[in-house]
Design a protein around this motif. Structure first.
Motif, PDB file in Angstrom:
ATOM      1  N   LEU A  29      13.628  10.115 -31.602  1.00 37.45           N
ATOM      2  CA  LEU A  29      14.040   8.827 -31.049  1.00 37.45           C
ATOM      3  C   LEU A  29      12.824   7.960 -30.735  1.00 37.45           C
ATOM      4  O   LEU A  29      12.808   6.754 -31.012  1.00 37.45           O
ATOM      5  N   HIS A  30      11.799   8.571 -30.178  1.00 38.78           N
ATOM      6  CA  HIS A  30      10.570   7.842 -29.858  1.00 38.78           C
ATOM      7  C   HIS A  30       9.937   7.275 -31.127  1.00 38.78           C
ATOM      8  O   HIS A  30       9.494   6.118 -31.159  1.00 38.78           O
ATOM      9  N   GLY A  31       9.907   8.078 -32.197  1.00 37.10           N
ATOM     10  CA  GLY A  31       9.312   7.624 -33.448  1.00 37.10           C
ATOM     11  C   GLY A  31      10.090   6.488 -34.088  1.00 37.10           C
ATOM     12  O   GLY A  31       9.501   5.517 -34.576  1.00 37.10           O
ATOM     13  N   GLU A  38       7.474  -2.009 -34.493  1.00 35.01           N
ATOM     14  CA  GLU A  38       6.420  -2.435 -35.417  1.00 35.01           C
ATOM     15  C   GLU A  38       6.981  -3.382 -36.479  1.00 35.01           C
ATOM     16  O   GLU A  38       6.351  -4.393 -36.824  1.00 35.01           O
ATOM     17  N   MET A  39       8.152  -3.071 -37.006  1.00 33.57           N
ATOM     18  CA  MET A  39       8.774  -3.944 -38.002  1.00 33.57           C
ATOM     19  C   MET A  39       9.125  -5.298 -37.391  1.00 33.57           C
ATOM     20  O   MET A  39       8.952  -6.346 -38.018  1.00 33.57           O
ATOM     21  N   LYS A  44       5.782 -10.497 -41.578  1.00 33.71           N
ATOM     22  CA  LYS A  44       6.239 -10.452 -42.963  1.00 33.71           C
ATOM     23  C   LYS A  44       7.621  -9.815 -43.105  1.00 33.71           C
ATOM     24  O   LYS A  44       8.176  -9.785 -44.202  1.00 33.71           O
ATOM     25  N   ILE A  45       8.156  -9.283 -42.017  1.00 33.95           N
ATOM     26  CA  ILE A  45       9.447  -8.594 -42.059  1.00 33.95           C
ATOM     27  C   ILE A  45      10.452  -9.351 -41.202  1.00 33.95           C
ATOM     28  O   ILE A  45      10.164  -9.712 -40.060  1.00 33.95           O
ATOM     29  N   GLY A 115      19.204  -6.326 -26.841  1.00 34.60           N
ATOM     30  CA  GLY A 115      18.497  -7.115 -25.843  1.00 34.60           C
ATOM     31  C   GLY A 115      17.037  -7.333 -26.173  1.00 34.60           C
ATOM     32  O   GLY A 115      16.408  -8.249 -25.641  1.00 34.60           O
ATOM     33  N   LEU A 116      16.490  -6.501 -27.070  1.00 38.75           N
ATOM     34  CA  LEU A 116      15.075  -6.607 -27.428  1.00 38.75           C
ATOM     35  C   LEU A 116      14.835  -7.591 -28.571  1.00 38.75           C
ATOM     36  O   LEU A 116      13.924  -8.418 -28.511  1.00 38.75           O
ATOM     37  N   LEU A 117      15.657  -7.510 -29.621  1.00 38.98           N
ATOM     38  CA  LEU A 117      15.452  -8.334 -30.806  1.00 38.98           C
ATOM     39  C   LEU A 117      15.910  -9.766 -30.556  1.00 38.98           C
ATOM     40  O   LEU A 117      16.649 -10.045 -29.607  1.00 38.98           O
ATOM     41  N   ASN A 118      15.495 -10.675 -31.427  1.00 38.97           N
ATOM     42  CA  ASN A 118      15.823 -12.091 -31.216  1.00 38.97           C
ATOM     43  C   ASN A 118      17.252 -12.398 -31.651  1.00 38.97           C
ATOM     44  O   ASN A 118      17.993 -11.512 -32.099  1.00 38.97           O
ATOM     45  N   ASP A 119      17.631 -13.677 -31.539  1.00 40.15           N
ATOM     46  CA  ASP A 119      19.026 -14.051 -31.762  1.00 40.15           C
ATOM     47  C   ASP A 119      19.419 -14.103 -33.230  1.00 40.15           C
ATOM     48  O   ASP A 119      20.565 -14.441 -33.547  1.00 40.15           O
TER      49      ASP A 119
END
Length: 221
Positions: A29-31, A38-39, A44-45, A115-119
């Motif tokens: 899970l941590h990995g 990172e992505m 570029k991603i 909640g972490l990623l953008n909209d």
């Protein structure tokens, strides 16, 4: 993970520790979390979807869990993918799909990454029954087989294609070029339709008059 169980060999429910996974107690899970971060931080991603796939021990069919957002437009856009999947897969139930932010599920990948990623990113949990599904309009339960699970996976891929076509990000296949009707040939070779013979005859006379100027001078006398 232990096959067909939700806990690791150390007894942890890995889908409740996304907020702060331990590299010692939850190494996988941590990995995965570090890879997703990172992505997400890579310019570029464009990370648009996260789908966590689970088997459900009590409910039937396939269905999804999604998040609730204060932004109404974002919430409505989130419903597009499961609606398209419902059209492509007979065993997927949109009526069983729900959007929530229950406190007990705060540590799930769907809730944490939502909640972490953008909209522009959408996070789901895809649940599929251990046992069977019911096709709409019937009451007969159809047992899931390995092929049925694989078919649902293919329908998920097809749904992504439909989604990006709707967003004009995938070029639609070109429509086949319509065949042109061939010109009708005369019924008898060597004949011409009426109304065209005079023009051909006139052209022949013009050629004759050009090749025999003496005949033209005699006719004018």
């Amino acid at each position: 993970m232990v096959p067909r169980e939700r806990c690791s060999l150390m007894g942890f429910d890995l889908n409740r520790h996304w907020a702060n996974p331990s590299p010692w107690a939850h190494p996988t899970l941590h990995g995965v979390k570090q890879l997703i971060i990172e992505m997400y931080n890579n310019p570029k991603i464009n990370l648009e979807f996260y789908i966590d796939i689970h088997a459900h021990s009590t409910m039937m069919n396939g269905f999804m869990y999604g998040n609730i957002f204060e932004d109404e437009e974002r919430f409505q856009r989130q419903a597009v993918l499961p609606k398209l999947l419902c059209q492509n897969a007979e065993d997927f139930s949109y009526s069983s799909t729900s959007f929530n932010r229950d406190a007990v599920k705060a540590g799930t990948g769907r809730r944490f990454l939502g909640g972490l990623l953008n909209d522009t990113s959408y996070c789901y949990t895809l649940e599929v029954s251990f046992y069977s599904y019911i096709v709409g309009g019937t009451t007969t339960a159809v047992p899931y087989t390995e092929e049925a699970y694989m078919k649902l996976g293919r329908n998920v891929a097809r749904t992504f294609l439909d989604y990006y076509r709707l967003n004009s990000l995938v070029e639609r296949p070109l429509a086949p070029t319509p065949k042109t009707r061939k010109e009708k040939e005369p019924l008898f070779k060597g004949t011409t339709p009426q109304g065209q013979g005079t023009s051909h005859a006139g052209s022949k006379l013009e050629k004759r008059s050009q090749t025999h100027p003496k005949d033209q001078s005699l006719s004018t006398q």
